[in-house]
Design a protein around this motif. Structure first.
Motif, mmCIF file in Angstrom:
data_model
loop_
_atom_site.group_PDB
_atom_site.id
_atom_site.type_symbol
_atom_site.label_atom_id
_atom_site.label_comp_id
_atom_site.label_asym_id
_atom_site.label_seq_id
_atom_site.Cartn_x
_atom_site.Cartn_y
_atom_site.Cartn_z
ATOM 1 N N VAL A 158 0.870 -1.178 0.000
ATOM 2 C CA VAL A 158 0.000 0.000 0.000
ATOM 3 C C VAL A 158 0.906 1.226 0.000
ATOM 4 O O VAL A 158 2.102 1.142 0.266
ATOM 5 N N SER A 159 0.312 2.364 -0.306
ATOM 6 C CA SER A 159 1.054 3.614 -0.415
ATOM 7 C C SER A 159 0.472 4.598 0.583
ATOM 8 O O SER A 159 -0.745 4.748 0.669
ATOM 9 N N ALA A 160 1.337 5.251 1.361
ATOM 10 C CA ALA A 160 0.830 6.162 2.396
ATOM 11 C C ALA A 160 1.952 7.043 2.924
ATOM 12 O O ALA A 160 3.126 6.813 2.622
ATOM 13 N N LEU A 161 1.575 8.049 3.690
ATOM 14 C CA LEU A 161 2.504 8.800 4.529
ATOM 15 C C LEU A 161 3.390 9.780 3.779
ATOM 16 O O LEU A 161 4.425 10.202 4.279
ATOM 17 N N HIS A 162 2.957 10.191 2.582
ATOM 18 C CA HIS A 162 3.783 11.122 1.817
ATOM 19 C C HIS A 162 3.607 12.563 2.262
ATOM 20 O O HIS A 162 4.453 13.405 1.997
ATOM 21 N N VAL A 218 -3.904 11.063 6.430
ATOM 22 C CA VAL A 218 -2.947 10.260 5.676
ATOM 23 C C VAL A 218 -3.735 9.615 4.537
ATOM 24 O O VAL A 218 -4.734 8.928 4.772
ATOM 25 N N LEU A 219 -3.308 9.856 3.327
ATOM 26 C CA LEU A 219 -4.017 9.350 2.147
ATOM 27 C C LEU A 219 -3.432 7.990 1.777
ATOM 28 O O LEU A 219 -2.236 7.881 1.518
ATOM 29 N N ILE A 220 -4.272 6.965 1.810
ATOM 30 C CA ILE A 220 -3.803 5.596 1.579
ATOM 31 C C ILE A 220 -4.347 5.085 0.256
ATOM 32 O O ILE A 220 -5.545 5.183 -0.018
ATOM 33 N N CYS A 221 -3.448 4.541 -0.553
ATOM 34 C CA CYS A 221 -3.844 3.917 -1.819
ATOM 35 C C CYS A 221 -3.398 2.458 -1.809
ATOM 36 O O CYS A 221 -2.341 2.129 -1.279
ATOM 37 N N GLY A 222 -4.188 1.617 -2.425
ATOM 38 C CA GLY A 222 -3.809 0.210 -2.520
ATOM 39 C C GLY A 222 -4.898 -0.559 -3.240
ATOM 40 O O GLY A 222 -6.040 -0.096 -3.335
ATOM 41 N N ASP A 223 -4.547 -1.724 -3.710
ATOM 42 C CA ASP A 223 -5.503 -2.484 -4.519
ATOM 43 C C ASP A 223 -6.407 -3.378 -3.684
ATOM 44 O O ASP A 223 -7.395 -3.911 -4.197
ATOM 45 N N LEU A 239 -2.816 0.709 11.900
ATOM 46 C CA LEU A 239 -1.480 0.993 12.439
ATOM 47 C C LEU A 239 -1.234 2.501 12.503
ATOM 48 O O LEU A 239 -0.871 3.044 13.557
ATOM 49 N N ILE A 240 -1.419 3.176 11.380
ATOM 50 C CA ILE A 240 -1.044 4.592 11.289
ATOM 51 C C ILE A 240 -1.883 5.444 12.235
ATOM 52 O O ILE A 240 -1.380 6.399 12.833
ATOM 53 N N GLU A 241 -3.147 5.048 12.423
ATOM 54 C CA GLU A 241 -3.995 5.851 13.305
ATOM 55 C C GLU A 241 -3.654 5.674 14.782
ATOM 56 O O GLU A 241 -4.226 6.354 15.638
ATOM 57 N N ARG A 242 -2.703 4.796 15.090
ATOM 58 C CA ARG A 242 -2.175 4.794 16.459
ATOM 59 C C ARG A 242 -1.450 6.098 16.768
ATOM 60 O O ARG A 242 -1.292 6.465 17.945
ATOM 61 N N ILE A 243 -0.968 6.772 15.756
ATOM 62 C CA ILE A 243 -0.313 8.064 15.965
ATOM 63 C C ILE A 243 -1.393 9.123 16.142
ATOM 64 O O ILE A 243 -2.223 9.334 15.256
ATOM 65 N N ALA A 244 -1.373 9.795 17.281
ATOM 66 C CA ALA A 244 -2.411 10.787 17.580
ATOM 67 C C ALA A 244 -2.398 11.900 16.549
ATOM 68 O O ALA A 244 -1.334 12.395 16.171
ATOM 69 N N GLY A 245 -3.600 12.266 16.079
ATOM 70 C CA GLY A 245 -3.714 13.390 15.153
ATOM 71 C C GLY A 245 -3.700 12.989 13.689
ATOM 72 O O GLY A 245 -3.833 13.843 12.811
ATOM 73 N N LEU A 246 -3.521 11.707 13.408
ATOM 74 C CA LEU A 246 -3.560 11.241 12.019
ATOM 75 C C LEU A 246 -4.851 10.462 11.769
ATOM 76 O O LEU A 246 -5.185 9.540 12.523
ATOM 77 N N ARG A 247 -5.571 10.836 10.717
ATOM 78 C CA ARG A 247 -6.742 10.094 10.260
ATOM 79 C C ARG A 247 -6.428 9.561 8.869
ATOM 80 O O ARG A 247 -5.893 10.286 8.040
ATOM 81 N N CYS A 248 -6.748 8.328 8.617
ATOM 82 C CA CYS A 248 -6.445 7.722 7.319
ATOM 83 C C CYS A 248 -7.680 7.732 6.433
ATOM 84 O O CYS A 248 -8.785 7.441 6.879
ATOM 85 N N VAL A 249 -7.465 8.052 5.163
ATOM 86 C CA VAL A 249 -8.540 8.089 4.172
ATOM 87 C C VAL A 249 -8.182 7.147 3.028
ATOM 88 O O VAL A 249 -7.061 7.170 2.515
ATOM 89 N N ASP A 250 -9.136 6.319 2.647
ATOM 90 C CA ASP A 250 -8.961 5.404 1.508
ATOM 91 C C ASP A 250 -9.095 6.195 0.207
ATOM 92 O O ASP A 250 -10.177 6.675 -0.116
ATOM 93 N N CYS A 251 -8.008 6.322 -0.507
ATOM 94 C CA CYS A 251 -7.994 7.136 -1.732
ATOM 95 C C CYS A 251 -7.999 6.287 -2.992
ATOM 96 O O CYS A 251 -7.687 6.792 -4.075
#
Lengths: 231, 231
Positions: free
Chosen positions: A141-145, A163-168, A179-191
């Motif tokens: 997957v692609s994330a965290l840029h 955090v914009l996440i891309c993947g198939d 995993l990434i949302e364990r870091i406070a203040g980060l919300r992940c979005v499926d892009c």
């Protein structure tokens, strides 16, 4: 190990700015970190620096291959200049079932161009290059840029961004998001699919331009989304 | 005309969804709108629809060339499929000193591909194609790709998002920002030179993917920026 302790995460390129920032943020969130660097001595040095920032953190130091062998989830955080070589060198360390979160950005800086310009990658994006190079069965997957390394490393800095996440595969993206949302203040979005990484990677160059103009560490937020983005 | 009444703005392609949404939002903010469409009859029809939505609005209807002649600021809001032809047809209507705000997005949908995929444009972006095609002295900035047409047209929908502006002259971007920020809920961010439109345009495809996933009308917000972005 207590039953609630999260699985360790390997960070390939953890002596770099983004990798180090992620290491300390994840460690503060209780995630054991396998620090990887091109040579084990630099990995050791990064682990010591990280321990000084997060004394309660669990850091172990390796070369990149050693870190990859020590965890089921791997964050690839290397300069684009080194991405292909790094993945070639990790061919025997990566194994089916692992989740690789690629954070590589093909900035033109890799070939002495500007950090506000992108390189064209034949496969479409650095993430797609990674997907092409990993052994079969490794999920990419692609994330965290778009999360600034400086903001991550400064633990007092509120992140307050997406955090914009891309993947198939939706399941792989959900796993990365948890995993990434364990870091406070980060919300992940499926892009969307991995090919959308062309755009999310290029946001790094855009943010570098914005940060240069405004002397800031800007992040991305998508507005207008519902709650429960991973249900 | 009262001295405080703002100058009119021409919208080329105002019978399309984005153009229409901009027309009603600007009109509600007190900006007189010169509605342009490929044929004057469709322009007239769009002006009547817009008047029904914003009875206090000032709308005048033209073909595209007529609208361009009626205002110093022009918003180009046409499908990418028509951008080049439209600009060629406007060659004699556009004049030096005008500000052209290009909102075109080269979605692959223009060639019967997906709306989540982009076309490669030889010049780099639709905005750069526009800059190449306008008569000398017409100033081109790129903006408004990430604001959903549906959200604009629904006047009760809070916008709460940023507009990413690219252009080669800071003064031109500031002028566009002052206009766009008349619409409540929109903040403009200077995202660098016109070439950065490659990325801001591609955000449309990304948002279409996100909106499809989440049944939403997402927008973009940059976090971590200071106040006074146009001082």
């Amino acid at each position: 190990m207590s039953p609630s302790e999260p699985d360790p995460v390997a960070i390939v390129g953890a002596s770099g700015a983004l990798g180090f920032g992620l290491a300390v943020r994840f460690a503060r969130a209780g995630v054991p970190i396998a620090i990887g660097s091109r040579d084990a001595a630099r990995g050791q040095e990064a682990a010591e620096r990280a321990s000084a920032v997060v004394p309660s953190g669990s850091f172990s130091a390796y070369d990149n291959a050693g870190a990859v062998r020590a965890a089921d989830t791997v964050i690839l955080s290397v300069p684009f200049r080194n991405q292909s070589e790094t993945l070639a060198n990790l061919k025997d360390a990566l194994r089916p079932g692992q989740l690789l979160i690629d954070a590589t950005v093909p900035l033109a800086a890799a070939v002495s161009g500007k950090a506000t310009r992108m390189l064209g990658v034949w496969q479409g994006s650095a993430a797609q290059q990674a997907a092409e190079m990993v052994p079969a069965g490794v999920r990419v997957v692609s994330a965290l840029h778009t999360v600034s390394a400086a903001s991550l490393s400064d633990l007092d800095h509120p992140l307050d961004q997406d955090v914009l996440i891309c993947g198939d595969a939706r399941a792989d993206k959900r796993e990365a998001a948890a995993l990434i949302e364990r870091i406070a203040g980060l919300r992940c979005v499926d892009c969307g699919r991995l090919e959308m990484a062309r755009t999310t990677e290029s946001l790094t160059a855009l943010l570098i331009a914005v940060n240069s103009r405004y002397k800031a560490h800007a992040g991305i937020r998508l507005t207008g989304l519902p709650d429960g983005l991973w249900e």
